[in-house]
Design a protein around this motif. Structure first.
Motif, PDB file in Angstrom:
ATOM      1  N   ILE A   7       4.554  24.883  -4.033  1.00 32.31           N
ATOM      2  CA  ILE A   7       3.959  24.534  -2.740  1.00 32.31           C
ATOM      3  C   ILE A   7       2.535  25.072  -2.645  1.00 32.31           C
ATOM      4  O   ILE A   7       1.606  24.374  -2.214  1.00 32.31           O
ATOM      5  CB  ILE A   7       4.840  25.067  -1.595  1.00 32.31           C
ATOM      6  N   GLN A   8       2.328  26.320  -3.075  1.00 41.60           N
ATOM      7  CA  GLN A   8       0.987  26.907  -3.024  1.00 41.60           C
ATOM      8  C   GLN A   8       0.007  26.175  -3.937  1.00 41.60           C
ATOM      9  O   GLN A   8      -1.189  26.110  -3.653  1.00 41.60           O
ATOM     10  CB  GLN A   8       1.042  28.386  -3.389  1.00 41.60           C
ATOM     11  N   SER A   9       0.513  25.603  -5.031  1.00 43.27           N
ATOM     12  CA  SER A   9      -0.343  24.857  -5.957  1.00 43.27           C
ATOM     13  C   SER A   9      -0.666  23.461  -5.450  1.00 43.27           C
ATOM     14  O   SER A   9      -1.523  22.780  -6.024  1.00 43.27           O
ATOM     15  CB  SER A   9       0.334  24.757  -7.336  1.00 43.27           C
ATOM     16  N   GLY A  10       0.026  23.017  -4.400  1.00 43.64           N
ATOM     17  CA  GLY A  10      -0.223  21.688  -3.856  1.00 43.64           C
ATOM     18  C   GLY A  10       0.592  20.594  -4.509  1.00 43.64           C
ATOM     19  O   GLY A  10       0.212  19.421  -4.446  1.00 43.64           O
ATOM     20  N   GLY A  11       1.717  20.962  -5.113  1.00 44.18           N
ATOM     21  CA  GLY A  11       2.563  19.966  -5.757  1.00 44.18           C
ATOM     22  C   GLY A  11       3.307  19.109  -4.761  1.00 44.18           C
ATOM     23  O   GLY A  11       3.762  19.591  -3.720  1.00 44.18           O
ATOM     24  N   GLY A  12       3.453  17.838  -5.068  1.00 43.72           N
ATOM     25  CA  GLY A  12       4.110  16.900  -4.167  1.00 43.72           C
ATOM     26  C   GLY A  12       5.615  16.863  -4.348  1.00 43.72           C
ATOM     27  O   GLY A  12       6.203  17.557  -5.174  1.00 43.72           O
ATOM     28  N   HIS A  13       6.247  15.991  -3.560  1.00 41.37           N
ATOM     29  CA  HIS A  13       7.702  15.851  -3.591  1.00 41.37           C
ATOM     30  C   HIS A  13       8.150  14.785  -4.582  1.00 41.37           C
ATOM     31  O   HIS A  13       9.318  14.751  -4.960  1.00 41.37           O
ATOM     32  CB  HIS A  13       8.249  15.515  -2.206  1.00 41.37           C
ATOM     33  N   ASP A  67       0.843  -1.192   0.000  1.00 43.70           N
ATOM     34  CA  ASP A  67       0.000   0.000   0.000  1.00 43.70           C
ATOM     35  C   ASP A  67       0.884   1.251   0.000  1.00 43.70           C
ATOM     36  O   ASP A  67       2.100   1.175  -0.115  1.00 43.70           O
ATOM     37  CB  ASP A  67      -0.909  -0.016   1.226  1.00 43.70           C
ATOM     38  N   ASN A  68       0.238   2.411   0.142  1.00 44.25           N
ATOM     39  CA  ASN A  68       0.983   3.660   0.242  1.00 44.25           C
ATOM     40  C   ASN A  68       1.715   3.735   1.571  1.00 44.25           C
ATOM     41  O   ASN A  68       1.326   3.121   2.573  1.00 44.25           O
ATOM     42  CB  ASN A  68       0.032   4.862   0.148  1.00 44.25           C
ATOM     43  N   MET A  69       2.778   4.526   1.584  1.00 46.80           N
ATOM     44  CA  MET A  69       3.484   4.794   2.829  1.00 46.80           C
ATOM     45  C   MET A  69       2.497   5.373   3.842  1.00 46.80           C
ATOM     46  O   MET A  69       1.726   6.273   3.536  1.00 46.80           O
ATOM     47  CB  MET A  69       4.633   5.781   2.573  1.00 46.80           C
ATOM     48  N   ARG A  70       2.514   4.831   5.033  1.00 47.13           N
ATOM     49  CA  ARG A  70       1.535   5.207   6.045  1.00 47.13           C
ATOM     50  C   ARG A  70       1.615   6.685   6.411  1.00 47.13           C
ATOM     51  O   ARG A  70       2.703   7.250   6.529  1.00 47.13           O
ATOM     52  CB  ARG A  70       1.723   4.338   7.299  1.00 47.13           C
ATOM     53  N   HIS A  71       0.446   7.301   6.561  1.00 56.00           N
ATOM     54  CA  HIS A  71       0.272   8.676   7.045  1.00 56.00           C
ATOM     55  C   HIS A  71       0.676   9.732   6.020  1.00 56.00           C
ATOM     56  O   HIS A  71       0.620  10.929   6.331  1.00 56.00           O
ATOM     57  CB  HIS A  71       1.055   8.926   8.347  1.00 56.00           C
ATOM     58  N   VAL A  72       1.096   9.356   4.810  1.00 61.25           N
ATOM     59  CA  VAL A  72       1.496  10.336   3.795  1.00 61.25           C
ATOM     60  C   VAL A  72       0.274  10.700   2.952  1.00 61.25           C
ATOM     61  O   VAL A  72      -0.466   9.830   2.500  1.00 61.25           O
ATOM     62  CB  VAL A  72       2.624   9.782   2.899  1.00 61.25           C
ATOM     63  N   ALA A  73       0.071  12.005   2.738  1.00 59.21           N
ATOM     64  CA  ALA A  73      -1.137  12.486   2.070  1.00 59.21           C
ATOM     65  C   ALA A  73      -0.984  12.589   0.559  1.00 59.21           C
ATOM     66  O   ALA A  73      -1.837  12.126  -0.201  1.00 59.21           O
ATOM     67  CB  ALA A  73      -1.541  13.846   2.643  1.00 59.21           C
ATOM     68  N   VAL A  74       0.096  13.215   0.095  1.00 61.75           N
ATOM     69  CA  VAL A  74       0.169  13.637  -1.304  1.00 61.75           C
ATOM     70  C   VAL A  74       0.292  12.466  -2.269  1.00 61.75           C
ATOM     71  O   VAL A  74      -0.059  12.580  -3.442  1.00 61.75           O
ATOM     72  CB  VAL A  74       1.323  14.646  -1.504  1.00 61.75           C
ATOM     73  N   THR A  75       0.773  11.310  -1.794  1.00 61.09           N
ATOM     74  CA  THR A  75       0.906  10.161  -2.686  1.00 61.09           C
ATOM     75  C   THR A  75      -0.384   9.353  -2.796  1.00 61.09           C
ATOM     76  O   THR A  75      -0.468   8.428  -3.596  1.00 61.09           O
ATOM     77  CB  THR A  75       2.036   9.232  -2.205  1.00 61.09           C
ATOM     78  N   ASP A  76      -1.391   9.685  -1.995  1.00 64.13           N
ATOM     79  CA  ASP A  76      -2.656   8.971  -2.053  1.00 64.13           C
ATOM     80  C   ASP A  76      -3.570   9.639  -3.078  1.00 64.13           C
ATOM     81  O   ASP A  76      -3.236  10.675  -3.650  1.00 64.13           O
ATOM     82  CB  ASP A  76      -3.307   8.954  -0.673  1.00 64.13           C
ATOM     83  N   TRP A  82       1.184   5.598  -6.675  1.00 61.17           N
ATOM     84  CA  TRP A  82       0.687   5.107  -7.964  1.00 61.17           C
ATOM     85  C   TRP A  82       0.473   6.231  -8.974  1.00 61.17           C
ATOM     86  O   TRP A  82       0.578   6.006 -10.184  1.00 61.17           O
ATOM     87  CB  TRP A  82      -0.603   4.315  -7.763  1.00 61.17           C
ATOM     88  N   LYS A  83       0.162   7.446  -8.519  1.00 61.16           N
ATOM     89  CA  LYS A  83      -0.029   8.559  -9.462  1.00 61.16           C
ATOM     90  C   LYS A  83       1.267   8.857 -10.212  1.00 61.16           C
ATOM     91  O   LYS A  83       1.270   9.060 -11.425  1.00 61.16           O
ATOM     92  CB  LYS A  83      -0.504   9.815  -8.717  1.00 61.16           C
ATOM     93  N   THR A  84       2.386   8.884  -9.486  1.00 63.07           N
ATOM     94  CA  THR A  84       3.662   9.151 -10.140  1.00 63.07           C
ATOM     95  C   THR A  84       4.098   7.967 -10.986  1.00 63.07           C
ATOM     96  O   THR A  84       4.725   8.144 -12.039  1.00 63.07           O
ATOM     97  CB  THR A  84       4.741   9.503  -9.104  1.00 63.07           C
ATOM     98  N   ALA A  85       3.774   6.746 -10.563  1.00 58.46           N
ATOM     99  CA  ALA A  85       4.102   5.570 -11.373  1.00 58.46           C
ATOM    100  C   ALA A  85       3.430   5.654 -12.734  1.00 58.46           C
ATOM    101  O   ALA A  85       4.070   5.454 -13.783  1.00 58.46           O
ATOM    102  CB  ALA A  85       3.684   4.299 -10.649  1.00 58.46           C
ATOM    103  N   ALA A  86       2.136   5.954 -12.742  1.00 56.95           N
ATOM    104  CA  ALA A  86       1.406   6.057 -14.010  1.00 56.95           C
ATOM    105  C   ALA A  86       1.886   7.254 -14.815  1.00 56.95           C
ATOM    106  O   ALA A  86       2.080   7.161 -16.039  1.00 56.95           O
ATOM    107  CB  ALA A  86      -0.095   6.154 -13.752  1.00 56.95           C
ATOM    108  N   LEU A  87       2.078   8.401 -14.150  1.00 58.54           N
ATOM    109  CA  LEU A  87       2.519   9.597 -14.862  1.00 58.54           C
ATOM    110  C   LEU A  87       3.895   9.392 -15.487  1.00 58.54           C
ATOM    111  O   LEU A  87       4.147   9.836 -16.610  1.00 58.54           O
ATOM    112  CB  LEU A  87       2.547  10.791 -13.905  1.00 58.54           C
ATOM    113  N   SER A  88       4.781   8.698 -14.782  1.00 56.06           N
ATOM    114  CA  SER A  88       6.117   8.471 -15.350  1.00 56.06           C
ATOM    115  C   SER A  88       6.037   7.600 -16.596  1.00 56.06           C
ATOM    116  O   SER A  88       6.778   7.810 -17.565  1.00 56.06           O
ATOM    117  CB  SER A  88       7.055   7.846 -14.311  1.00 56.06           C
ATOM    118  N   ARG A  89       5.126   6.643 -16.605  1.00 56.53           N
ATOM    119  CA  ARG A  89       4.924   5.830 -17.814  1.00 56.53           C
ATOM    120  C   ARG A  89       4.436   6.706 -18.965  1.00 56.53           C
ATOM    121  O   ARG A  89       4.933   6.607 -20.091  1.00 56.53           O
ATOM    122  CB  ARG A  89       3.908   4.716 -17.523  1.00 56.53           C
TER     123      ARG A  89
END
Length: 475
Positions: free
Chosen positions: A441-447, A184-193, A310-317
């Motif tokens: 950061i203001q746009s809500g972009g992740g790391h 699953d996603n790393m626990r407690h992390v918001a932006v990757t969900d 998973w969002k970055t996995a798909a986007l990288s593809r």
């Protein structure tokens, strides 16, 4: 070798009307074929253009658009209003079209022949107002089309068409993108969900979960011979640096990563996935977190996201498809240089950066990871490249998805990092680090991001337009 779901092509049609007479329409047909042949022969387009004729009636246009939808190999439609084409004829067909649409706003001749121009000439060169008639109806219909304006035989116009073709193919491949989440996603992390159902509706992505134990069975079944063959090939491609490791530990670590590489690849291929995630918090039954394994799979064209992203996995593809898998990698904002005159972001990750962006020959090294509680993993260590690049991420809000990106000046790291043995890339947003990072950061972009030398900012915006989602271009 990156694989695509189709051998793609683009259909090209010319708009006109019957009032001009048969002689004029024959010339329109000839001009359309001339442009098609030239576009295909110049080498600026990554995918072939197929000329499908002159469209003069609503019924003919509607039938053509239906046919384009039906043929899976058609990644998009290119239209040109050679002469004045009444736009009401295009309404029904355009409404039914489900493929990307490019309006080539051009003229067959690139000059005004002042000494000879007459009404016969005008009958064949009315794009100046034909484009506006056609553009109006697309705007009124709210079509997410692309407009390329300029002389069709100019290299920059052909390059712009080619860049849009890459976006259109990436858009189609989006609906063939499937992500296998190992854990699953790393626990407690918001932006990757995020909302996986909405991702399938809006972006075409299928995202499925598998317990790590499902993968372990496949990894453990990889044969020693296949691993030995992969080891020999790897040694010919990259430099092996044993360092402080014993020979046995060094070799075993590399071979175990190759076991993971071959196992993950088989798992993905057998089930039709072209992207995947891992998570250092969920490694049941694996000796090591996939490092070298993930890097080699990215090199092969698979999408990847760390920590269950998973969002970055798909986007990288998708970005890899757009960039033809050239110099494109999963990335993370790692640490900062805030000194005046040196402002930059050092991008990296624990293990998983794609060697396609390397400027130095990658070294295979084995070091402790200090996270995840597993054995020391082998990884490729290298410096990134210099030049113009784009950094892009996808965030999920209750209002929908948003692509956030900025163009960057990419640099090699200023010095070696002997105590941080990772692949790394230095960059500075072209708007400056302070403004770029603040707006991000203001746009809500992740790391987690996708970092690419193979695309440009306009292509990211064109992709967002095709998806029908928001975008924030920080430039």
């Amino acid at each position: 070798m990156m694989t695509l779901s189709q051998n793609y092509e683009f259909w090209f049609v010319v708009g006109s009307q019957s009032l001009y007479g048969e002689e004029t329409l024959r010339e329109v047909q000839s001009d359309g074929q001339t442009i098609t042949d030239r576009l295909n022969s110049e080498g600026k387009l990554p995918y072939p253009v197929v000329f499908k004729g002159v469209m003069t009636t609503a019924d003919g246009i509607t039938k053509f658009m239906k046919e384009a939808n039906y043929h899976d190999e058609v990644a998009g439609v290119i239209t040109w209003m050679h002469t004045f084409s009444p736009a009401k004829n295009w309404i029904r067909g355009t409404e039914l079209l489900q493929k990307p649409l490019l309006h080539l706003a051009t003229q067959f001749r690139n000059n005004i022949p002042y000494s000879t121009i007459d009404f016969d000439y005008m009958n064949l060169n009315q794009s100046a107002h034909g484009d506006r008639e056609y553009g109006y109806i697309n705007a009124r219909l709210g079509v997410h089309n692309k407009i390329v304006y300029g002389y069709w035989d100019d290299p920059e116009v052909q390059e712009e068409i080619g860049q849009w073709q890459d976006v259109a193919v990436a858009y189609d491949e989006s609906f063939h993108t499937s992500v296998a989440r190992f854990g699953d996603n790393m626990r407690h992390v918001a932006v990757t969900d995020g909302d996986r159902v909405e991702a399938q509706i809006k972006l075409g992505w299928t995202v499925d979960y598998y317990g790590v134990g499902d993968l372990v069975q496949v990894v453990n079944a990889v044969s020693d011979k296949d691993i030995d063959d992969a080891y020999t090939k790897l040694a010919a491609e990259y430099d092996f640096v044993q360092g402080d490791n014993s020979a046995d530990k060094f070799t075993h670590s590399i071979k175990y990563q190759l076991r993971e590489y071959l196992g993950i690849k088989k798992f993905l291929d057998d089930r039709g996935y072209n992207a995947f995630t891992t998570n250092f918090e969920d490694l049941w039954g694996l000796e090591q977190l996939p490092g070298l394994a993930a890097q080699l799979l990215m090199r092969d064209g698979y999408g990847f996201g760390a920590e269950g992203d998973w969002k970055t996995a798909a986007l990288s593809r998708i970005i890899k498809v757009m960039a033809h898998n050239e110099k494109t990698s999963f990335m993370e904002d790692y640490t900062l240089d805030l000194r005046k005159g040196h402002e930059a972001i050092l991008g990296s990750h624990m293990l998983e950066v794609d060697p396609t962006i390397a400027s130095t020959k990658p070294r295979v090294e084995v070091h402790p990871l200090d996270i995840g509680g597993k054995a020391d993993p082998a990884r490729l260590v290298f410096d990134g490249s210099e030049g113009d690049a784009v950094d892009v991420t996808l965030s999920d809000f209750r209002s929908g998805f948003k692509l956030i990106s900025y163009p960057v000046n990419a640099h090699k790291p200023e010095a070696e990092t002997p105590h941080l043995p990772v692949a790394k890339q230095l960059w500075t947003p072209k708007v400056g680090l302070k403004k770029g990072a603040t707006d991000w950061i203001q746009s809500g972009g992740g790391h987690h991001t996708v970092f690419s030398f193979g695309i440009n900012e306009q292509q990211i915006q064109d992709l967002a337009t095709l998806y029908g989602i928001d975008s924030a271009a920080i430039d």
